[in-house]
Enzyme design. Structure first.
Site, PDB file in Angstrom:
ATOM      1  N   SER A 117       0.771  -1.121  -0.011  1.00 57.43           N
ATOM      2  CA  SER A 117       0.060   0.066  -0.025  1.00 57.43           C
ATOM      3  C   SER A 117       0.727   1.176  -0.044  1.00 57.43           C
ATOM      4  O   SER A 117       1.916   1.140   0.433  1.00 57.43           O
ATOM      5  CB  SER A 117      -0.681   0.124   1.400  1.00 57.43           C
ATOM      6  OG  SER A 117      -1.519   1.055   1.522  1.00 57.43           O
ATOM      7  N   TYR A 149      -2.180  -1.012  10.523  1.00 55.67           N
ATOM      8  CA  TYR A 149      -2.248  -1.502   9.052  1.00 55.67           C
ATOM      9  C   TYR A 149      -0.806  -0.801   8.403  1.00 55.67           C
ATOM     10  O   TYR A 149      -0.218  -1.499   7.617  1.00 55.67           O
ATOM     11  CB  TYR A 149      -3.353  -0.569   8.269  1.00 55.67           C
ATOM     12  CG  TYR A 149      -3.552  -1.077   7.001  1.00 55.67           C
ATOM     13  CD1 TYR A 149      -4.006  -1.977   6.305  1.00 55.67           C
ATOM     14  CD2 TYR A 149      -3.251  -0.072   5.966  1.00 55.67           C
ATOM     15  CE1 TYR A 149      -4.172  -2.603   4.953  1.00 55.67           C
ATOM     16  CE2 TYR A 149      -3.091  -0.278   4.483  1.00 55.67           C
ATOM     17  CZ  TYR A 149      -3.668  -1.601   4.351  1.00 55.67           C
ATOM     18  OH  TYR A 149      -3.892  -1.596   2.840  1.00 55.67           O
TER      19      TYR A 149
HETATM   20  N1  LIG Z   1      -8.728  -1.164  -1.395  1.00 54.54           N
HETATM   21  C1  LIG Z   1      -7.806  -0.256  -1.085  1.00 54.54           C
HETATM   22  O1  LIG Z   1      -7.900   1.112  -0.874  1.00 54.54           O
HETATM   23  C2  LIG Z   1      -6.333  -0.670  -0.799  1.00 54.54           C
HETATM   24  C3  LIG Z   1      -5.285   0.284  -0.824  1.00 54.54           C
HETATM   25  C4  LIG Z   1      -3.961  -0.195  -0.479  1.00 54.54           C
HETATM   26  C5  LIG Z   1      -3.740  -1.472  -0.570  1.00 54.54           C
HETATM   27  N2  LIG Z   1      -4.736  -2.549  -0.609  1.00 54.54           N
HETATM   28  C6  LIG Z   1      -4.552  -3.916  -0.556  1.00 54.54           C
HETATM   29  O2  LIG Z   1      -4.912  -4.906  -1.431  1.00 54.54           O
HETATM   30  C7  LIG Z   1      -5.037  -6.174  -0.970  1.00 54.54           C
HETATM   31  C8  LIG Z   1      -6.497  -6.398  -1.632  1.00 54.54           C
HETATM   32  O3  LIG Z   1      -7.400  -5.848  -0.934  1.00 54.54           O
HETATM   33  P1  LIG Z   1      -8.625  -5.674  -1.644  1.00 54.54           P
HETATM   34  O4  LIG Z   1      -8.503  -3.899  -1.562  1.00 54.54           O
HETATM   35  O5  LIG Z   1      -8.933  -5.995  -2.929  1.00 54.54           O
HETATM   36  O6  LIG Z   1     -10.019  -5.885  -0.499  1.00 54.54           O
HETATM   37  P2  LIG Z   1     -11.032  -6.896  -0.664  1.00 54.54           P
HETATM   38  O7  LIG Z   1     -11.733  -6.734  -1.868  1.00 54.54           O
HETATM   39  O8  LIG Z   1     -11.546  -6.901   1.039  1.00 54.54           O
HETATM   40  O9  LIG Z   1     -10.204  -8.338  -0.929  1.00 54.54           O
HETATM   41  C9  LIG Z   1      -9.342  -8.982   0.254  1.00 54.54           C
HETATM   42  C10 LIG Z   1      -9.319 -10.306  -0.183  1.00 54.54           C
HETATM   43  O10 LIG Z   1      -8.751 -10.999   0.783  1.00 54.54           O
HETATM   44  C11 LIG Z   1      -9.285 -12.059   1.125  1.00 54.54           C
HETATM   45  N3  LIG Z   1      -9.296 -12.310   2.807  1.00 54.54           N
HETATM   46  C12 LIG Z   1      -9.496 -11.460   3.564  1.00 54.54           C
HETATM   47  N4  LIG Z   1      -9.162 -12.074   4.770  1.00 54.54           N
HETATM   48  C13 LIG Z   1      -8.856 -13.426   4.628  1.00 54.54           C
HETATM   49  C14 LIG Z   1      -8.307 -14.432   5.433  1.00 54.54           C
HETATM   50  N5  LIG Z   1      -8.451 -14.371   6.553  1.00 54.54           N
HETATM   51  N6  LIG Z   1      -8.028 -15.555   4.670  1.00 54.54           N
HETATM   52  C15 LIG Z   1      -8.089 -15.748   3.381  1.00 54.54           C
HETATM   53  N7  LIG Z   1      -8.235 -14.735   2.387  1.00 54.54           N
HETATM   54  C16 LIG Z   1      -8.866 -13.538   3.165  1.00 54.54           C
HETATM   55  C17 LIG Z   1     -10.867 -11.767   0.960  1.00 54.54           C
HETATM   56  O11 LIG Z   1     -11.664 -12.797   0.731  1.00 54.54           O
HETATM   57  P3  LIG Z   1     -12.652 -13.759   1.704  1.00 54.54           P
HETATM   58  O12 LIG Z   1     -13.321 -12.597   2.482  1.00 54.54           O
HETATM   59  O13 LIG Z   1     -13.595 -14.403   0.835  1.00 54.54           O
HETATM   60  O14 LIG Z   1     -11.684 -14.401   2.542  1.00 54.54           O
HETATM   61  C18 LIG Z   1     -10.837 -11.015  -0.486  1.00 54.54           C
HETATM   62  O15 LIG Z   1     -10.768 -11.930  -1.371  1.00 54.54           O
HETATM   63  C19 LIG Z   1      -5.016  -6.101   0.365  1.00 54.54           C
HETATM   64  O16 LIG Z   1      -3.667  -6.512   0.835  1.00 54.54           O
HETATM   65  C20 LIG Z   1      -5.028  -4.575   0.839  1.00 54.54           C
HETATM   66  O17 LIG Z   1      -4.426  -4.215   1.897  1.00 54.54           O
HETATM   67  C21 LIG Z   1      -5.975  -2.296  -0.833  1.00 54.54           C
END
Ligand SMILES: NC(=O)c1ccc[n+]([C@@H]2O[C@H](COP(=O)([O-])OP(=O)(O)OC[C@H]3O[C@@H](n4cnc5c(N)ncnc54)[C@H](OP(=O)(O)O)[C@@H]3O)[C@@H](O)[C@H]2O)c1
Length: 261
Positions: free
Chosen positions: A144, A157
């Site tokens: 991030s 975080y």
């Molecule tokens: N969205 C943002 O603004 C943003 C910004 C910077 C970085 N990121 C990073 O991007 C990455 C992806 O996040 P996203 O934004 O795409 O959010 P998201 O839509 O919530 O996706 C998160 C994914 O991780 C899975 N997950 C969560 N907890 C888990 C667990 N305990 N075991 C296995 N799988 C798990 C979720 O699936 P299930 O719930 O089905 O398990 C989902 O597929 C993360 O590392 C996040 O920190 C996001």
């Protein structure tokens, strides 16, 4: 660095039931990949596998909770059986966590670190023998912009993403002798389910947040960076600005953030 050919890529991607991970699976479809897709929601993974099968991608769902250290090795063993080798490992699953440090007990930090840091580290460790057998292998760690700059209300975080950065830089140097690249992806705010998570819900940040981009945009930038063998990308233009400002003028950034906090 020579470009990477993703045709028929064998990939292991975590967090594929929504957001950036799911968008990445879909962005890889034109390359007719074979993907082990990991997340907790089995029905979402099954639906994704069904959707992409008709257009040439093979997705092998592995539903598990990566917060549990015991299942990480099982997930990699599953990939060994399905793929035989890994060309692309994407540590993407993650949780957000919002709240003032003084109001957030340290148990929450352990939950955040378990998924955002220990899971990627251990999965990478167990996957190394499969990566060594891969074609131009690459590890992609989804961090991030908050892995570059700590901000208020997100201490745990930020800590987890800073840890992932340090780990990634160390192994990038070490694994180069095996021909394994390491890419760190540092998105800014993206329109995903991250903000619906249990450690986020019901809390409003105390400052205006910039408009989010789509997960598809981030996924396209990731695919391009993987092909080019880049070491790090910050997909959001304003994210680059924020990282640059905090490097060039850290005290100014402190002052701005103190005002918001
Ligand atoms: N969205 C943002 O603004 C943003 C910004 C910077 C970085 N990121 C990073 O991007 C990455 C992806 O996040 P996203 O934004 O795409 O959010 P998201 O839509 O919530 O996706 C998160 C994914 O991780 C899975 N997950 C969560 N907890 C888990 C667990 N305990 N075991 C296995 N799988 C798990 C979720 O699936 P299930 O719930 O089905 O398990 C989902 O597929 C993360 O590392 C996040 O920190 C996001």
């Amino acid at each position: 660095m020579a470009r990477r050919d993703l045709q028929n890529v064998r990939a292991f991607i975590t967090g594929t039931s929504s957001g950036i991970g799911r968008a990445l699976v879909e962005a890889l479809v034109p390359y007719q990949p074979r993907i082990v897709a990991v997340a907790r929601r089995a029905e979402r993974l099954a639906e994704l596998a069904e959707k992409v099968r008709s257009i040439g991608a093979e997705v092998f769902p592995f539903a598990c909770d990566l917060s549990d250290p015991l299942v990480r090795r099982e997930a990699v063993n599953f990939a060994a059986r399905k793929l035989g080798a890994i060309d692309l490992l994407v540590n993407n699953a993650g949780t957000g966590a919002l709240g003032r440090f003084e109001d957030t007990p340290p148990e929450i930090l352990r939950q955040v670190m378990e998924l955002n840091f220990f899971a990627p580290v251990e999965i990478t460790y167990y996957a190394l023998p499969l990566l060594k057998k891969g074609q131009r292998p690459i590890v992609v760690n989804v961090s991030s912009i908050l892995g570059h700059r700590g901000i208020p209300w997100r201490a745990y975080y930020c800590a987890s993403k800073f840890a992932l950065h340090g780990f990634s830089e160390s192994i990038r140097a070490e694994l180069s002798r095996h021909g394994i690249d390491v890419l760190v992806v540092s998105p800014g705010r993206t329109r995903t389910e991250l903000f619906d998570g249990p450690l986020e819900k019901g809390k409003e940040p105390a400052w205006p947040e910039p408009a989010p981009v789509s997960p598809e945009y981030v996924a396209r930038r990731m695919v391009r960076a993987i092909i080019k063998g880049k070491a790090e990308i910050i997909p959001h233009p304003w994210g680059k600005g924020m990282v640059l400002l905090s490097r060039l003028a850290p005290r100014l950034m402190d002052w701005i953030l103190k005002r918001y906090a």
